[in-house]
Design an enzyme around this catalytic site. Structure first.
Site, PDB file in Angstrom:
ATOM      1  N   GLU A 209      72.048 163.125 -41.558  1.00 14.66           N
ATOM      2  CA  GLU A 209      72.330 161.997 -42.849  1.00 14.66           C
ATOM      3  C   GLU A 209      71.359 160.856 -42.247  1.00 14.66           C
ATOM      4  O   GLU A 209      72.027 160.409 -41.071  1.00 14.66           O
ATOM      5  CB  GLU A 209      73.634 162.072 -43.254  1.00 14.66           C
ATOM      6  CG  GLU A 209      74.123 163.183 -43.862  1.00 14.66           C
ATOM      7  CD  GLU A 209      73.806 162.983 -45.350  1.00 14.66           C
ATOM      8  OE1 GLU A 209      73.400 161.927 -45.934  1.00 14.66           O
ATOM      9  OE2 GLU A 209      74.320 163.992 -46.119  1.00 14.66           O
ATOM     10  N   CYS A 243      73.213 151.774 -44.529  1.00 13.10           N
ATOM     11  CA  CYS A 243      72.069 152.783 -44.035  1.00 13.10           C
ATOM     12  C   CYS A 243      71.340 152.538 -45.412  1.00 13.10           C
ATOM     13  O   CYS A 243      69.940 152.570 -45.490  1.00 13.10           O
ATOM     14  CB  CYS A 243      72.642 154.655 -43.865  1.00 13.10           C
ATOM     15  SG  CYS A 243      73.739 155.456 -45.653  1.00 13.10           S
TER      16      CYS A 243
HETATM   17  P1  NAD Z   1      72.275 156.722 -33.432  1.00 14.62           P
HETATM   18  O1  NAD Z   1      71.358 158.081 -34.027  1.00 14.62           O
HETATM   19  O2  NAD Z   1      72.427 155.528 -32.780  1.00 14.62           O
HETATM   20  O3  NAD Z   1      73.879 157.386 -33.126  1.00 14.62           O
HETATM   21  C1  NAD Z   1      74.147 158.564 -33.779  1.00 14.62           C
HETATM   22  C2  NAD Z   1      75.419 159.115 -33.365  1.00 14.62           C
HETATM   23  O4  NAD Z   1      74.272 160.019 -32.062  1.00 14.62           O
HETATM   24  C3  NAD Z   1      76.289 157.909 -32.349  1.00 14.62           C
HETATM   25  O5  NAD Z   1      78.026 159.388 -32.327  1.00 14.62           O
HETATM   26  C4  NAD Z   1      75.487 158.344 -30.950  1.00 14.62           C
HETATM   27  O6  NAD Z   1      76.988 158.459 -29.598  1.00 14.62           O
HETATM   28  C5  NAD Z   1      74.735 160.086 -30.569  1.00 14.62           C
HETATM   29  N1  NAD Z   1      73.071 159.413 -29.983  1.00 14.62           N
HETATM   30  C6  NAD Z   1      73.317 158.416 -29.586  1.00 14.62           C
HETATM   31  N2  NAD Z   1      71.374 158.585 -28.597  1.00 14.62           N
HETATM   32  C7  NAD Z   1      72.181 159.841 -28.331  1.00 14.62           C
HETATM   33  C8  NAD Z   1      70.886 160.756 -27.731  1.00 14.62           C
HETATM   34  N3  NAD Z   1      70.149 160.690 -26.958  1.00 14.62           N
HETATM   35  N4  NAD Z   1      71.419 162.333 -28.036  1.00 14.62           N
HETATM   36  C9  NAD Z   1      73.149 162.925 -28.708  1.00 14.62           C
HETATM   37  N5  NAD Z   1      73.654 161.532 -29.381  1.00 14.62           N
HETATM   38  C10 NAD Z   1      73.343 160.677 -29.709  1.00 14.62           C
HETATM   39  O7  NAD Z   1      72.631 156.143 -35.027  1.00 14.62           O
HETATM   40  P2  NAD Z   1      73.570 154.507 -34.774  1.00 14.62           P
HETATM   41  O8  NAD Z   1      72.550 153.509 -34.708  1.00 14.62           O
HETATM   42  O9  NAD Z   1      74.723 154.523 -34.777  1.00 14.62           O
HETATM   43  O10 NAD Z   1      73.602 154.644 -36.659  1.00 14.62           O
HETATM   44  C11 NAD Z   1      72.414 153.988 -37.750  1.00 14.62           C
HETATM   45  C12 NAD Z   1      71.409 155.112 -37.832  1.00 14.62           C
HETATM   46  O11 NAD Z   1      72.417 155.826 -38.368  1.00 14.62           O
HETATM   47  C13 NAD Z   1      70.589 153.968 -38.630  1.00 14.62           C
HETATM   48  O12 NAD Z   1      69.605 154.429 -39.008  1.00 14.62           O
HETATM   49  C14 NAD Z   1      71.038 154.523 -40.437  1.00 14.62           C
HETATM   50  O13 NAD Z   1      69.960 154.601 -41.271  1.00 14.62           O
HETATM   51  C15 NAD Z   1      71.806 155.976 -40.133  1.00 14.62           C
HETATM   52  N6  NAD Z   1      72.256 155.707 -41.021  1.00 14.62           N
HETATM   53  C16 NAD Z   1      73.070 156.745 -41.991  1.00 14.62           C
HETATM   54  C17 NAD Z   1      73.363 157.466 -42.557  1.00 14.62           C
HETATM   55  C18 NAD Z   1      73.454 158.100 -43.909  1.00 14.62           C
HETATM   56  O14 NAD Z   1      74.427 158.420 -44.537  1.00 14.62           O
HETATM   57  N7  NAD Z   1      72.127 158.392 -44.325  1.00 14.62           N
HETATM   58  C19 NAD Z   1      74.979 156.613 -42.656  1.00 14.62           C
HETATM   59  C20 NAD Z   1      75.025 155.415 -41.983  1.00 14.62           C
HETATM   60  C21 NAD Z   1      73.650 155.465 -40.556  1.00 14.62           C
END
Ligand code: NAD
Length: 453
Positions: A209, A243
Site C-alpha cells: 500500500e 496518503c
Molecule cells: P516509509 O516507507 O518511510 O516507512 C514505512 C515503514 O517502513 C515503517 O514502519 C518503517 O520503519 C519501515 N522502513 C523505513 N525504511 C525502511 C528500510 N530502509 N528498510 C526496511 N523498512 C523500512 O513511509 P512513511 O514515511 O511511514 O509513510 C509515508 C508514505 O507512506 C507516503 O508515501 C504515503 O503516501 C504512504 N502511505 C500509503 C498508504 C496507503 O494506504 N497506500 C497509507 C499511508 C501512507
C-alpha cells in the site's frame, strides 16, 4: 523476545490449526475491540503526544475505521469463511466445484506513521478474520504509539498468535529475512521496493500500500462551494499527511479565481491555527524542513506561516505552479496545495496518464462526459467524483493502489481475500465418467472432446 523465537512459535501455533476455528477468530476480534475501547483514552493521549492529532480526528479517521472493520467481520465471518460452491463445467461432470478459503499462515504487517492505528490494526483485523497469526511492525516515528500498541497487544494476546515488534529500519530489515507466508506493507514506494525485493528472495506474497501524487480536478461545471469545502477537508485533514489526500489541484482557468476565493474563505472559517484541536502537526523536523523547502514564497497566495517549535505548518496554497516546479516532483505529504490552471481537459488527463499511476484521483464536475473520460482513460487506485477521501471508508470497496502506488488491496471482504488462499477443489463421483480422456486416443474420442470442451 527475539524475532526468531516469535516467528518459530507463530509457525508452530498456526500448525496447531487453532486459528482456523471461526469461533476462535470471532472471540479474538471481540477481545481486540474491547481492548481498544477500554484503552481509548490512552490511544488519544499517545497520538496527541506524538503529533498533536486531536480526539475527533483520531476517532473519525482511525479508531472508527478499525471498529467498523471488526464489526464487518463479526457480521460476515461465517459467510466469508465457508467454502463457496461454484459452477461445474460440463467436461467435469458428474462432480461439483468449491473454493476453500485457507489462511495463509504466519503474516507480517509493516505500518506507516501517518495513520498509525488504522494502518496496522485494520490489516491485522483482516489477518485474524482470515485465520492467520500476525506480527505487526508499526512505524517507529510516533514512538508513544509504537510502545502503546506493543504494550496492549503483547500483554493481552499470546505472542505465538499476535505480536507487536518494536523498532525501526534495522528491526524491519531483520524481520524481512524470515519466510513469512504474507507481508502486508504500507509506506513509501521507495521502501516498498526494498520490502518487495526482500520478500522475493523467499517467494513471500506481498501487498504493498504505497503513495504518490493524487490529483484533484475541478471543472467549470462543478459546484464550487461543495468542491472548495470538500477539498479543504481532504487536503488539510491530518496536517495534509494522508496518503490519499489531493496532492495538487488542477482547475479550469475560467473558475480558478472564484474557486480559490471560496477555498480561502473556508480556510479562514475553519482557522487551522497553531494548536487547534482539529489541526495536526508535522510528524518530525525532517519532514517539516522538507515541506518548507517545497514552498516557493513567490507563489504563495494563502498561508505559509510555520513554527519549528511545534512543527506547525499553516495550510499553504501556491498559485501559478507549473509541472516543472519542485513541489510537483515528489509526493507532498503535508499541508501545501499547489494549483495549476488548465484550459484543455484532455491535455491534463494526458499529463496524469503520462506520470506514475496515482493512489487516488478526485474530480468535481456535473458533466457526464468529463466523468466518463476520467474513469475510462485514467488508471488510479480509487477515488471520488465530487468528494475527497471518502472511498477509503467503505467496507464494500477494495482499497489499494496500482503500479507505483501499490499492489493488492484490503478492507472488508477484500482484506479477507488478501489474507486467504483460495483453494480450488473439484470433487468427483466414483461413477458416470466418460472414457474420452484416456488412451488409446481415437478420432471418435477427439470428436467428443471437441464437442464437450
Ligand atoms: P516509509 O516507507 O518511510 O516507512 C514505512 C515503514 O517502513 C515503517 O514502519 C518503517 O520503519 C519501515 N522502513 C523505513 N525504511 C525502511 C528500510 N530502509 N528498510 C526496511 N523498512 C523500512 O513511509 P512513511 O514515511 O511511514 O509513510 C509515508 C508514505 O507512506 C507516503 O508515501 C504515503 O503516501 C504512504 N502511505 C500509503 C498508504 C496507503 O494506504 N497506500 C497509507 C499511508 C501512507
Amino acid at each position: 523476545m527475539d524475532f526468531n523465537t516469535i516467528f518459530q512459535s507463530q509457525k508452530q501455533f498456526f500448525n496447531s490449526h487453532q486459528t482456523k476455528n471461526v469461533d476462535f477468530r470471532r472471540e479474538t476480534l471481540l477481545k481486540l475491540k474491547d481492548l481498544l475501547k477500554i484503552n481509548e483514552e490512552r490511544l488519544y493521549e499517545a497520538i496527541y503526544k506524538d503529533f498533536r492529532k486531536g480526539r475527533f480526528d483520531t476517532f473519525l479517521t482511525e479508531l472508527n475505521l478499525v471498529y467498523n472493520e471488526i464489526d464487518f467481520f463479526l457480521k460476515n465471518l461465517d459467510k466469508l469463511s465457508k467454502p463457496k460452491n461454484v459452477k461445474t463445467a460440463l467436461s467435469l461432470q458428474p462432480g461439483n466445484s468449491h473454493i476453500y478459503y485457507d489462511p495463509l499462515g504466519v503474516t507480517l504487517i509493516i505500518g506507516a506513521w501517518n495513520y498509525p492505528y488504522q494502518l496496522t490494526l485494520s490489516p491485522m483485523v483482516s489477518a485474524i478474520a482470515a485465520g492467520n497469526t500476525c506480527t505487526i511492525k508499526p512505524s517507529e516515528l510516533p514512538e508513544n504509539i509504537m510502545h502503546l500498541l506493543a504494550e496492549l497487544i503483547n500483554n493481552n494476546f499470546p505472542s505465538n498468535y499476535l505480536y507487536v515488534a518494536e523498532g525501526g529500519i534495522p528491526e524491519t530489515t531483520e524481520l524481512l529475512k524470515f519466510r513469512f507466508d504474507k507481508i502486508f506493507f504500507t509506506g513509501s514506494p521507495k521502501v516498498g521496493q526494498i520490502v518487495y525485493e526482500a520478500a522475493a528472495k523467499n517467494l513471500v506474497p506481498v501487498t504493498l500500500e504505497l503513495g504518490g501524487k493524487s490529483p484533484a480536478i475541478v471543472t467549470e461545471t462543478a459546484d464550487l462551494e461543495v468542491a472548495a469545502k470538500r477539498l479543504v477537508w481532504g487536503k488539510f485533514l491530518n496536517g495534509g499527511q494522508t496518503c490519499i489526500a489531493p496532492d495538487y489541484l488542477l482547475v479550469q482557468e475560467s473558475v480558478k479565481g472564484k474557486l480559490l476565493q471560496i477555498i480561502k474563505e473556508k480556510l479562514n472559517e475553519i482557522s487551522y491555527s497553531d494548536g487547534a484541536e482539529h489541526y495536526t502537526s508535522i510528524i518530525n523536523k525532517r519532514n517539516f524542513d522538507r515541506l518548507i523547502g517545497l514552498i516557493d514564497e513567490s507563489k504563495v497566495i494563502y498561508g505559509g506561516k510555520s513554527n519549528p517549535e511545534t512543527l506547525y505548518l499553516e495550510p499553504t496554497i501556491m498559485d501559478h505552479v507549473t509541472w516543472e516546479d519542485n513541489v510537483m516532483k515528489e509526493e507532498i505529504f503535508g499541508p501545501v496545495f499547489p494549483v495549476i490552471a488548465y484550459k484543455d481537459y484532455d491535455e491534463i488527463l494526458q499529463q496524469i496518464i503520462d506520470g506514475e499511476k496515482p493512489l487516488a484521483a478526485y474530480l468535481f464536475t456535473k458533466n457526464e462526459e468529463e466523468k466518463e473520460k476520467l474513469l475510462s482513460l485514467v488508471s488510479f487506485g480509487g477515488g471520488c467524483i465530487n468528494d475527497t477521501l471518502m472511498h477509503i471508508t467503505s467496507d464494500y470497496l477494495p482499497f489499494g493502489g496500482i503500479g507505483n502506488s501499490g499492489i493488492g488491496n484490503y478492507h472488508g471482504e477484500f482484506g479477507f481475500l488478501t489474507f486467504s488462499h483460495q483453494k480450488s477443489v473439484i470433487e468427483k463421483t466414483n461413477w458416470g465418467e466418460p472414457n474420452w480422456k484416456y488412451p488409446p486416443y481415437t478420432d471418435k474420442k477427439m470428436h467428443w472432446l471437441k464437442k464437450v470442451m
